[in-house]
Every structure is written in C-alpha cells, then in structure tokens.
Design an enzyme around this catalytic site. Structure first.
Site, mmCIF file in Angstrom:
data_model
loop_
_atom_site.group_PDB
_atom_site.id
_atom_site.type_symbol
_atom_site.label_atom_id
_atom_site.label_comp_id
_atom_site.label_asym_id
_atom_site.label_seq_id
_atom_site.Cartn_x
_atom_site.Cartn_y
_atom_site.Cartn_z
ATOM 1 N N GLY A 1 0.781 -1.221 0.000
ATOM 2 C CA GLY A 1 0.000 0.000 0.000
ATOM 3 C C GLY A 1 0.819 1.280 0.000
ATOM 4 N N LYS A 2 2.146 1.177 0.039
ATOM 5 C CA LYS A 2 2.977 2.371 0.071
ATOM 6 C C LYS A 2 2.975 3.067 -1.298
ATOM 7 C CE LYS A 2 4.693 2.310 4.309
ATOM 8 N NZ LYS A 2 4.025 1.214 4.977
ATOM 9 N N ASN A 3 3.469 4.308 -1.327
ATOM 10 C CA ASN A 3 3.514 5.057 -2.597
ATOM 11 C C ASN A 3 4.304 4.308 -3.661
ATOM 12 O OD1 ASN A 3 2.445 6.885 -0.748
ATOM 13 N ND2 ASN A 3 3.376 8.638 -1.771
#
Length: 365
Positions: free
Chosen positions: A184-186
């Site tokens: 879910g990180k950038n």
C-alpha cells in the site's frame, strides 16, 4: 464503497509490464537478490539522491539493519517520535537499545526539533526522525543538533518515497534512510520489501553484509547477520513501478489539492502543506475531536477510511517498560485521538472523491 486504497486498479494499468518482469525472474531463477534487485537498487539510489541503496525484506528490517550498521546496541539510546507506526520503536528495541521519545510539532505531526536537545544523554547515539504520512520532518535543525552532539541521523522514510525537503529528496539527507515497499505504500511491492539508502560506503557495506548472514563471501561470516534479503520478484516489480512513481506522486498531490480546496474547513482540520517541503500524501489525514463519530458516518456514506495511528507508541502496552504515561506527549496524544485518513491513491477518480467530499460536507458533528 469508495476504497481507502485500490491496488487492483493500479495493477491493471501496468499489468503487461509487471507480468513480463515477473516471468523474467522466473526464467532466470534469480529468486533472491540477483540482477533485478541490483538494477532496482541502482534506480532507487539515484532517485533518492543517495550513492547506495540496499534492498531488504521489509521496512522494519531496513530500520533494524540501519541501526545495527550504525553501531547501535545494548545500553544506547535513540531519540524518535511516539507518533509513528510501532516498527520505528521496535527496530530500536531489536538492537537492545532504548527508544527515547519527544513530542511532535502539532502542525506537521513530525518530531519537534526544539525538543530534541533536552532528551539527549551520554547514552544517546542517534536521532530517528519519521517522515510521517509523506510529510518530511524538519531536517536542517535535526542535522545541526546531531552534528553538534556527534550523533547519527537515520531517516524513517517508510511513508515518504519522493518527498523533498528544501529541494533534497528524503533518503539522501541523513546518514542513512529506511524505506518500506509494503504493497500500500507510494512505491509498493507485490509482497514485502524495504531498502536502506546512504551516501556512506561503509554503512552500505555493513547493511549488505547484515542482510545476508554477515557475509561478503558465501559461508564466510564476518558479522552476526540475518536473512533479510529482498526477493528477485519484488525487485523486478519495483523496477517497473519506478517508471511511474513521479506520475503517481503528482496524482496524489493533485488529489490532495482538490481535497484542500473542497473539504469543509469549518468542520475538519486539514493537513498542512509546509513551505519548502514536498508532501507526497501517502496518507491524507484530517482531524476532528469527534473522529470516531466521523468515521462511522463516512462508513455509512460508503467511504472507507483508516486511522494512522490510534495509540501513540509510548502508550502501547508492548512498551510499558519504558515508563511513559498519558500526558507525557500531549500533541502526539491529541493527534492520535483526532486523525482520520481519507481515501488516497493515484487512481482515485473525481467522482469517487466527490462522494468523500459530499459526505464530509453533510456531516453534522
């Protein structure tokens, strides 16, 4: 339901490139480290403005190894913020050192540099600022304090891929920096992943050894190391995603600007964009004293939200032995009671965002 994050949609936009890269790893059989990881490390180091990047298994292992490479161990202290994910403090604890907390700045929600010097003792070895939600910490005074007291600075950049402070990318400002590539990180892997960046060749060498059982040559173990290696498939996935990170970052910033313009400022406190800092909006968190009621209302309106984070680390039962109590860090505690994260991902559509905005406009606290 408007999703909080939508990984499936992003995959569909780059599906062919991802599938080709993954098949390439399967055909090469370089499943652990290998050329895909090495190529990604080179790309990511350049992106961060750092000389070295070392791919590891998770963001937590990146923190752990950076601290060990810095020589942090039993009896040492590391100053950090209580308003962060628990991994920040846990990695310090893994080394045998003690996390020492100072409160946050109430505007940026990152560590308050003005409070750091009072927390320094003869046992302090490093400062670990967290670039929270994609907002860089105030690094110049932190670096100045560290140099004055002969301390190291290790950036927790797990939520801040591409963030900038006075035109410098996070990851190349401190002595080392640690990133997470949780999906879910950038910049997210398709599984777990992390990296340490540094301009110091000796720190880079030690991290590379520590991630691979303390070796530079197989079966010759010079350090007590770990199995913290990045998998080849994750390196390949991240290598593809590096082609898009700036486009995705600008999309996040545009979504944030639209939230800023259209959300009701008389009902919620919006995140603040700070001069000379490039916020990359991993999280778009609004604040309200009746946060739980707002979250329930948004859910009923079909809007998924998150809370990052409901209990500051100094009040977590896992760290009760540190002896902190409620009231020790009032700004961190207030933020923990008030923050609510709204849907934020590059592929967020205006029609989806309009649902979020309309729901907040209609909420009656």
């Amino acid at each position: 339901m408007i999703p909080f994050v939508d990984l499936k949609t992003q995959y569909q936009t780059i599906k062919d490139e991802i599938n080709s890269a993954v098949i390439g790893v399967l055909e090469s059989s370089q499943f652990v480290l290998g050329t895909s990881v090495a190529a990604f490390e080179e790309q990511f180091a350049a992106y961060c403005g750092a000389a070295h990047a070392m791919g590891v298994s998770t963001g937590t292992s990146a923190l752990h190894l950076a601290l060990l490479a810095a020589g942090i161990g039993p009896g040492d202290e590391v100053i950090t913020t209580p308003f962060t994910f628990i991994a920040t403090a846990s990695a310090i604890d893994y080394t045998g050192a003690k996390p020492v907390f100072v409160d946050i700045d109430p505007v940026s929600l990152t560590i308050d540099p003005a409070l750091i010097e009072a927390a320094i003792t003869p046992r302090t070895k490093a400062i670990l600022p967290v670039h929270l939600y994609g907002q860089p910490a105030d690094m110049d005074p932190i670096i100045a304090i560290a140099r004055k007291h002969h301390l190291l600075v290790i950036e927790d950049a797990a939520q801040a891929h591409g963030a900038e402070y006075h035109d410098r990318r996070v990851g190349g400002i401190g002595d080392m920096a640690c990133f997470s590539f949780y999906p879910g990180k950038n910049l997210g892997a398709y599984g777990e992943g992390g990296a340490v960046t540094s301009n110091n060749p000796e720190f880079a060498r030690r991290v590379r050894m520590l991630r691979d059982w303390g070796t530079e040559r197989r079966y010759y173990h010079d350090l007590k190391g770990f199995n913290y290696r990045m998998e080849g498939i994750q390196g390949a996935v991240l290598g593809v995603k590096m082609r898009y990170i700036e486009d995705w970052t600008e999309a996040r910033r545009q979504h944030a600007a639209r939230y800023d313009a259209l959300l009701p400022k008389n009902k919620v406190l919006l995140p603040q964009a700070i001069t000379c800092r490039r916020h990359v909006y991993h999280i778009y968190a609004v604040r309200h004293a009746q946060r739980d009621g707002l979250q329930s209302y948004l859910h009923d309106c079909g809007v998924a939200t998150g809370i990052h984070y409901p209990i500051p680390v100094h009040l977590q039962r896992a760290f009760a032995e540190l002896g902190y109590k409620a009231g020790d860090f009032p700004y961190a505690e207030q933020a923990a009671n008030e923050v609510l994260s709204l849907p934020m991902f590059p592929e967020l559509q205006k029609c989806q965002q309009d649902v979020v905005i309309a729901a907040l406009q209609s909420w009656q606290p």
